[in-house]
Design an enzyme around this catalytic site. Structure first.
Site, mmCIF file in Angstrom:
data_model
loop_
_atom_site.group_PDB
_atom_site.id
_atom_site.type_symbol
_atom_site.label_atom_id
_atom_site.label_comp_id
_atom_site.label_asym_id
_atom_site.label_seq_id
_atom_site.Cartn_x
_atom_site.Cartn_y
_atom_site.Cartn_z
ATOM 1 N N ASP A 13 1.482 3.833 11.008
ATOM 2 C CA ASP A 13 2.764 4.477 10.675
ATOM 3 C C ASP A 13 3.961 3.550 10.846
ATOM 4 O O ASP A 13 5.048 3.977 11.224
ATOM 5 C CB ASP A 13 2.973 5.757 11.529
ATOM 6 C CG ASP A 13 1.759 6.650 11.493
ATOM 7 O OD1 ASP A 13 1.232 6.873 10.401
ATOM 8 O OD2 ASP A 13 1.323 7.116 12.572
ATOM 9 N N LYS A 16 4.153 0.906 6.411
ATOM 10 C CA LYS A 16 3.351 0.029 5.539
ATOM 11 C C LYS A 16 3.448 0.431 4.077
ATOM 12 O O LYS A 16 3.422 -0.403 3.198
ATOM 13 C CB LYS A 16 1.872 0.106 5.934
ATOM 14 C CG LYS A 16 1.466 -0.844 7.004
ATOM 15 C CD LYS A 16 -0.031 -0.919 7.127
ATOM 16 C CE LYS A 16 -0.707 0.377 7.516
ATOM 17 N NZ LYS A 16 -0.413 0.927 8.820
ATOM 18 N N LYS A 18 5.831 1.619 2.249
ATOM 19 C CA LYS A 18 6.986 1.070 1.543
ATOM 20 C C LYS A 18 6.864 -0.451 1.373
ATOM 21 O O LYS A 18 7.118 -0.994 0.306
ATOM 22 C CB LYS A 18 8.254 1.412 2.329
ATOM 23 C CG LYS A 18 9.483 0.797 1.736
ATOM 24 C CD LYS A 18 10.684 1.048 2.583
ATOM 25 C CE LYS A 18 11.663 -0.066 2.322
ATOM 26 N NZ LYS A 18 13.001 0.374 2.057
ATOM 27 N N GLY A 40 -2.059 7.478 6.286
ATOM 28 C CA GLY A 40 -1.082 8.261 5.538
ATOM 29 C C GLY A 40 0.068 7.350 5.180
ATOM 30 O O GLY A 40 0.726 6.816 6.061
ATOM 31 N N THR A 42 3.627 6.867 3.115
ATOM 32 C CA THR A 42 4.702 7.571 2.423
ATOM 33 C C THR A 42 5.487 6.555 1.600
ATOM 34 O O THR A 42 5.912 5.529 2.122
ATOM 35 C CB THR A 42 5.635 8.250 3.453
ATOM 36 O OG1 THR A 42 4.805 9.052 4.299
ATOM 37 C CG2 THR A 42 6.671 9.120 2.785
ATOM 38 N N GLN A 224 -4.004 1.822 9.212
ATOM 39 C CA GLN A 224 -3.816 1.957 10.668
ATOM 40 C C GLN A 224 -3.011 0.782 11.241
ATOM 41 O O GLN A 224 -2.301 0.119 10.501
ATOM 42 C CB GLN A 224 -5.162 2.108 11.400
ATOM 43 C CG GLN A 224 -5.821 3.459 11.194
ATOM 44 C CD GLN A 224 -6.670 3.539 9.949
ATOM 45 O OE1 GLN A 224 -7.451 2.647 9.655
ATOM 46 N NE2 GLN A 224 -6.535 4.605 9.193
ATOM 47 N N VAL A 420 15.792 -0.927 5.441
ATOM 48 C CA VAL A 420 16.985 -0.265 5.972
ATOM 49 C C VAL A 420 17.131 1.150 5.430
ATOM 50 O O VAL A 420 18.188 1.750 5.495
ATOM 51 C CB VAL A 420 18.259 -1.099 5.676
ATOM 52 C CG1 VAL A 420 18.244 -2.392 6.458
ATOM 53 C CG2 VAL A 420 18.396 -1.385 4.181
HETATM 54 P P1 IMP Z 1 -9.529 8.841 13.503
HETATM 55 O O1 IMP Z 1 -9.294 7.511 12.876
HETATM 56 O O2 IMP Z 1 -9.244 9.998 12.596
HETATM 57 O O3 IMP Z 1 -10.867 8.919 14.148
HETATM 58 O O4 IMP Z 1 -8.465 8.991 14.703
HETATM 59 C C1 IMP Z 1 -8.524 8.148 15.849
HETATM 60 C C2 IMP Z 1 -7.136 7.842 16.380
HETATM 61 O O5 IMP Z 1 -6.449 6.977 15.479
HETATM 62 C C3 IMP Z 1 -6.237 9.060 16.545
HETATM 63 O O6 IMP Z 1 -5.403 8.843 17.679
HETATM 64 C C4 IMP Z 1 -5.419 9.083 15.263
HETATM 65 O O7 IMP Z 1 -4.208 9.771 15.422
HETATM 66 C C5 IMP Z 1 -5.220 7.588 15.038
HETATM 67 N N1 IMP Z 1 -5.032 7.212 13.632
HETATM 68 C C6 IMP Z 1 -5.987 7.056 12.701
HETATM 69 N N2 IMP Z 1 -5.456 6.652 11.530
HETATM 70 C C7 IMP Z 1 -4.149 6.534 11.724
HETATM 71 C C8 IMP Z 1 -3.056 6.105 10.885
HETATM 72 O O8 IMP Z 1 -3.212 5.725 9.718
HETATM 73 N N3 IMP Z 1 -1.830 6.111 11.472
HETATM 74 C C9 IMP Z 1 -1.636 6.465 12.759
HETATM 75 N N4 IMP Z 1 -2.615 6.836 13.586
HETATM 76 C C10 IMP Z 1 -3.860 6.886 13.070
#
Ligand code: IMP
Length: 431
Positions: A13, A16, A18, A40, A42, A224, A420
């Protein structure tokens, strides 16, 4: 021709979506290499917000060849759904390739994710419940179903005859008799995927390497963040795949020499969905400011994100593991209006100074951040940010500039890009 990798340096989060969309403009091929639809991204284009989970963010740019590499775990319904959604929104994917070696997330993986999370007590990572972990487990157990299996329905059926009874026993064993598991529904699900996803499945390892040899510009888009990496992150609170630059090699099938640049995305503060220690976490007014102004709610789960000051011990560690050649600093505008801005440069724990996070989570939980305090700046307004995006760093408030320069000096990596604001135009390109 440039071959670039983009990596999130914190807990995911980082903005990335953008940054990738920005760099993707210069690439012909966009490759995802790790994770699945737990990500995720955006992206805001001309005031319209797009949220993608499995499709790479670069897919929103026209005429890109989108590649889902072998290291990704693919939920076929999500992939095809996002493809249709993009087409409806006027951003059709002209070419999609899915690695025949990529593992598929099936309905039983999602069921298993929920059951396991419920059993883990204080080891809970707060997973996104998308079946990511169980699919990687099956890959390692070597009874996973791969996208390539969809190309031969008879063989797929024979494989499922072996795999489904195993999974049935695993799931029943984990969840007790109340868990409903219907293997014939899984057969149907797989046959449907074979019809719909099959046409996109191919050997992407050869495809990507040939493209690079032919001089195609390729962007490898990491999902991630490094602190969630299964080996190097906050185990057991992270994700189930590797996130570091090396994961682009294993998750797409390329040699390390192919990369011309490695861009580390650094959000100007910290956010975290999920559990585990966050040394710079704020529970005061500054934390509320970051969460509300930064709109810190998970793009995948909608959960409010925990927020804190920028932690350069973390980013230093990510740089050590990933070898960033440039930093993309995002959401600096969110810090506007705070009287002072703090940055953690190292930790103190058990009488020692730590320059990077420790492996042991009980020590990490005791880490006291050591801060440098910088003067804040007032919000100069959206027009000023847009002007600065055109005119460069010099047009920004001096305290803001000091912040960017401080980050650059501490890490010893040039800041190549500053975000920004959420839109495409709200970007300072310092390359
Ligand atoms: P999982 O990847 O769904 O098994 O989640 C494992 C951990 O990684 C959890 O704490 C999720 O919230 C975090 N996590 C997994 N993917 C993302 C991401 O793209 N952004 C932020 N946290 C993530």
């Amino acid at each position: 021709m440039t071959v670039s990798v983009i990596i999130g340096s914190q807990f995911g989060d980082e903005g990335k979506g953008k940054v990738t969309d920005f760099y993707a403009a210069e690439a012909d091929m966009i490759v995802r290499f790790n994770g699945g639809n737990n990500a995720g991204h955006t992206i805001v284009v001309e005031g319209v917000t797009y949220k993608l989970h499995l499709m790479p963010s670069g897919a929103i740019q026209p005429n890109k060849h989108v590649v889902i590499g072998n290291g990704v775990v693919v939920d076929p319904g999500v992939l095809l759904g996002e493809m249709e959604e993009l087409a409806r929104a006027g951003h059709p994917i002209t070419r999609l390739s899915v690695s025949d070696r990529a593992h598929l997330i099936l309905s039983y993986h999602k069921l298993q994710d929920g059951i396991e999370e419920g059993l883990k007590g204080r080891l809970k990572a707060g997973t996104t419940m998308r079946g990511i972990g169980p699919t990687y487990q099956d890959k390692a157990a070597r009874w996973g179903v791969r996208a390539g299996d969809l190309l031969d329905k008879d063989e797929l059926r024979r494989k499922l005859d072996i795999v489904l009874p195993i999974k049935e026993r695993v799931i029943r064993g984990l969840g007790g008799p109340e868990v409903e598991f219907d293997p014939s529904a899984v057969y149907e699900e797989c046959m449907d995927h074979a019809d719909r996803l099959g046409p996109y499945v191919e050997d992407t390892t050869v495809l990507i390497n040939e493209a690079i040899e032919q001089g195609t510009s390729v962007l490898f888009e990491g999902a991630q963040g490094v602190l969630l990496d299964i080996d190097h992150g906050v185990y057991p609170f992270g994700t189930s795949s590797n996130v570091v630059t090396g994961a682009a090699c294993t998750g797409a099938g390329v040699a390390p020499q192919v990369f011309d640049e490695v861009i580390g995305i650094v959000k100007a503060y910290l956010s975290r969905v999920g559990t585990g220690p966050v040394p710079t976490e704020l529970e005061d007014g500054a934390g509320t400011h970051l969460q509300t102004v930064g709109k810190e709610f998970g793009a995948t789960t909608g959960r409010p994100r925990r927020c804190g000051w920028l932690d350069l011990a973390m980013v230093r560690y990510s740089h050590m593991l990933c070898g960033f050649t440039g930093i993309a600093l995002t959401k600096v505008d969110v810090l506007s209006g705070l009287p002072t801005v703090k940055v953690c440069t190292e930790y103190k724990a058990r009488g020692r100074t730590l320059r990077v996070p420790p492996a042991d989570m009980s020590i990490f939980a005791e880490c006291e951040p050591q801060y440098i305090e910088l003067d804040g700046w007032e919000d100069p307004g959206t027009d000023a940010w847009r002007r600065a995006a055109r005119e460069g760093l010099g047009a920004l408030p001096p305290n803001w500039r000091s912040y960017v320069e401080f980050v650059q000096e501490e890490l010893g990596v040039p800041v190549a890009f500053v975000g920004v604001g959420p839109g495409r135009s709200e970007t300072l390109d310092l390359r």
